[in-house]
Design an enzyme around this catalytic site. Structure first.
Site, PDB file in Angstrom:
ATOM      1  N   CYS A 145       0.836  -1.206   0.000  1.00 10.71           N
ATOM      2  CA  CYS A 145       0.000   0.000   0.000  1.00 10.71           C
ATOM      3  C   CYS A 145       0.873   1.260   0.000  1.00 10.71           C
ATOM      4  CB  CYS A 145      -1.012  -0.043   1.134  1.00 10.71           C
ATOM      5  SG  CYS A 145      -2.469   0.937   0.738  1.00 10.71           S
TER       6      CYS A 145
ATOM      7  N   HIS B 235      -3.713  -5.027   0.299  1.00  6.49           N
ATOM      8  CA  HIS B 235      -3.086  -5.591   1.503  1.00  6.49           C
ATOM      9  C   HIS B 235      -3.197  -7.119   1.486  1.00  6.49           C
ATOM     10  CE1 HIS B 235      -2.725  -1.820   3.921  1.00  6.49           C
ATOM     11  NE2 HIS B 235      -3.656  -1.417   3.078  1.00  6.49           N
TER      12      HIS B 235
ATOM     13  N   GLU C 271      -1.736  -9.108   3.272  1.00  8.21           N
ATOM     14  CA  GLU C 271      -1.591  -9.654   4.639  1.00  8.21           C
ATOM     15  C   GLU C 271      -2.927  -9.955   5.321  1.00  8.21           C
ATOM     16  OE1 GLU C 271      -1.074  -6.530   3.749  1.00  8.21           O
ATOM     17  OE2 GLU C 271      -1.440  -5.097   5.371  1.00  8.21           O
TER      18      GLU C 271
END
Ligand code: GLN
Length: 546
Positions: A391, A518, A520
């Site tokens: 990001c 993202h 993650e």
């Protein structure tokens, strides 16, 4: 079966790991074939944690349907692999907002609006909302869920949590013992000077709950030392709880060992029995145990830098967990070192990043620490060290490339410098008219079309269309795309509907990838994220070559 509700409260101190216990219980019930969800009710007044500084409340986790939520939802997803939704994270602010909106519409027909019953009724409604809601990926004709686990944020005794406790007291009374159950998590401190474990704080906490009309059926005692049977019997005796229902949660080398530890002590079986269900055989948790086994075997260490501005574990929780998952499946233990981007300079970057097999340039907002992130991006690019920009990290890779390769010395993001002449990162068109801060970013999962032949496409197993979660206002400025591509930074993925650049990579380098999304948020224990897997693999290969 009618939906059953399990409430998890915490006492004595915060940070005891209620989220992990909730996630573990969810995992264990899921392994028995039950359809479950886990939700978090937080007593603070912000509508969501999106506007909170990570130092206040850790990372802000984002659901696929675009809600900015508490980081515990990340644990729920990583443990169970079940996507949560906007209804899995509720705050006092959201409860009040909906009650006040209804009051303004005149829905209450002249009544005085009060905490009891209006706020508590709204809490009860929301607690039960997820049970039969045809949410993400669920068939609208499906039966309601079997279990809804609700974690109540905060600690017993907080003024803010009172309405939530009153709501669960009422629900337990209305639904009865076979449909509602209370678990209380407390702390048993060890007094080194006396050489003793102390149960008094637990007794006091349970008394406080009882004073509010809640009798926990199960106690989970967090402790740094093993509790004797005698001690557990004492707690049971003082707290009106069966001794088998006093479970201990010792410190373990990994949070991922907690479900197995809870299963060993029969936490799930006790909950089922209390709610009138014969537990039956104990599930094997095969793939989960396999992960733990791999984790134990992974003794070699790979060093990864985390370039960010928050020197706080919880601020980058999902990134740390994703790295750990990928490390385990690659046979390595990931050792992360925080590199403070505010203190990173051209002079010290080599020293600060020395010994790192690769590094992640972290997400973030605002100007603080961005020049350090740009320096890290340059160092990774010019030294061909695996670099993963997420990001804001990706945006800094783009700015660095514009400044140092394309020769636009003043290139910037318009977030950092509104009237920058080379706005290679710019405000998205639909963001330009937005004035409210909360919940107005580009949030949640969007599709991304991968560029065939790119490293990213390879990493994703040559899938052409992926879906990843976003949380940003700014984007790559397409006016510059050709120039970037001509000079070697390629677009490896676009949003098919809006044509936004979602991934950049430099194919001439070993591993230099930035994602606007993202990744993650969607790495789980049983399904590590393909980009993290590929990144760690590149770091291992690079370290072996060096
Ligand atoms: N501040 C950047 C934006 O809003 C990046 C956000 C992030 O890293 N999550 O676009």
């Amino acid at each position: 079966m009618q939906t059953k509700y399990i409430f998890i409260t915490g006492g004595v101190a915060s940070s005891l790991g209620k989220g992990i216990i909730s996630a573990s219980l969810g995992k264990l019930l899921q392994a028995r074939g039950y359809r479950i969800t886990i939700q978090k009710f937080d007593p603070y007044i912000n509508i969501d944690p999106g506007t909170l500084n990570p130092y206040e409340h850790g990372e802000c986790y984002v659901t696929a349907d675009g809600m900015e939520t508490d980081l515990d939802l990340g644990h729920y997803e990583r443990f169970t692999g079940i996507e949560t939704t906007r209804d899995n994270s509720v705050t006092t602010g959201r409860i009040y907002l909906s009650v006040i909106e209804r009051e303004r519409r005149g829905d209450y027909l002249g009544k005085t609006i009060q905490v009891v019953p209006h706020i508590t009724d709204e809490i009860k409604r929301r607690i039960q909302l997820n049970a039969s809601k045809p949410s993400l990926g669920r068939d609208p004709n499906e039966q309601p869920l079997d279990f809804v686990i609700t974690e109540i944020g905060g600690t017993i005794g907080d003024i803010e949590s009172q309405p939530f406790l009153e709501a669960i007291r009422q629900l337990r009374w209305e639904l009865g013992p076979t449909r509602a159950l209370n678990i209380h998590l407390t702390y048993v401190p060890y007094l080194a000077a006396a050489g003793e474990l102390k149960t008094k704080p637990t007794q006091t906490s349970v008394k406080q709950l009882q004073g509010l009309g809640i009798q926990p059926e199960v106690l989970v005692l967090r402790t740094e030392h093993t509790l004797s049977d005698e001690l557990r019997a004492k707690v049971a005796h003082f707290c009106n709880v069966e001794v088998q229902a006093v479970i201990q949660s010792q410190d373990l080398p990994s949070i991922y060992e907690v479900p197995v530890n809870m299963q060993r002590q029969g936490l799930d079986a006790i909950c089922l029995k209390k709610m009138g269900i014969e537990p039956g055989p104990v599930p094997e948790l095969g793939p989960w145990r396999k992960f733990l086994e791999l984790r134990k075997q992974a003794t070699r260490i790979i060093q990864i830098g985390l370039v960010g501005k928050y020197d706080l574990q919880d601020a980058y929780k999902s990134i740390l967990e994703s790295l750990a998952h990928a490390g385990t499946y690659n046979g390595y233990k990931v050792k992360t070192t925080f590199v403070n981007s505010e203190q990173l300079t051209r002079e010290n970057v080599a020293e600060q990043l020395a010994g790192m097999a690769g590094f992640v340039i972290c997400p973030g907002f605002g100007t603080r620490g961005i020049e350090g992130k740009i320096i890290a991006a340059e160092y990774g690019r010019t030294h061909d060290i695996p670099t993963f920009g997420i990001c804001l990290g990706m945006q800094m890779m783009v700015i660095e490339f514009a400044r140092n390769v394309l020769g636009f010395a003043d290139a910037n993001s318009s977030e950092m410098e509104r009237s920058t002449p080379h706005n290679v990162i710019d405000l998205m068109e639909e963001q330009k008219s937005i004035t409210q801060m909360g919940g107005t970013m580009r949030l949640g999962a969007y599709e991304c079309q991968l560029t065939k032949g790119s490293r990213t496409w390879q990493a994703y197993g040559q899938q052409s269309l992926i879906r990843e979660r976003h949380r940003h206002r700014y984007e790559f400025n397409n006016q510059y795309l050709d120039e970037f591509e001509q000079h070697g930074m390629k677009c490896a993925g676009v949003n098919p509907a809006a044509n936004l650049v979602e991934i950049v990579e430099i194919p001439s380098l070993h591993w230099y990838i930035g994602t606007q999304f993202h990744p993650e948020y969607s790495s789980t224990v049983l399904h590590p994220h393909p980009l993290f897997m590929d990144f760690i693999k590149a770091c291992i290969d690079g370290a072996a070559e060096a």
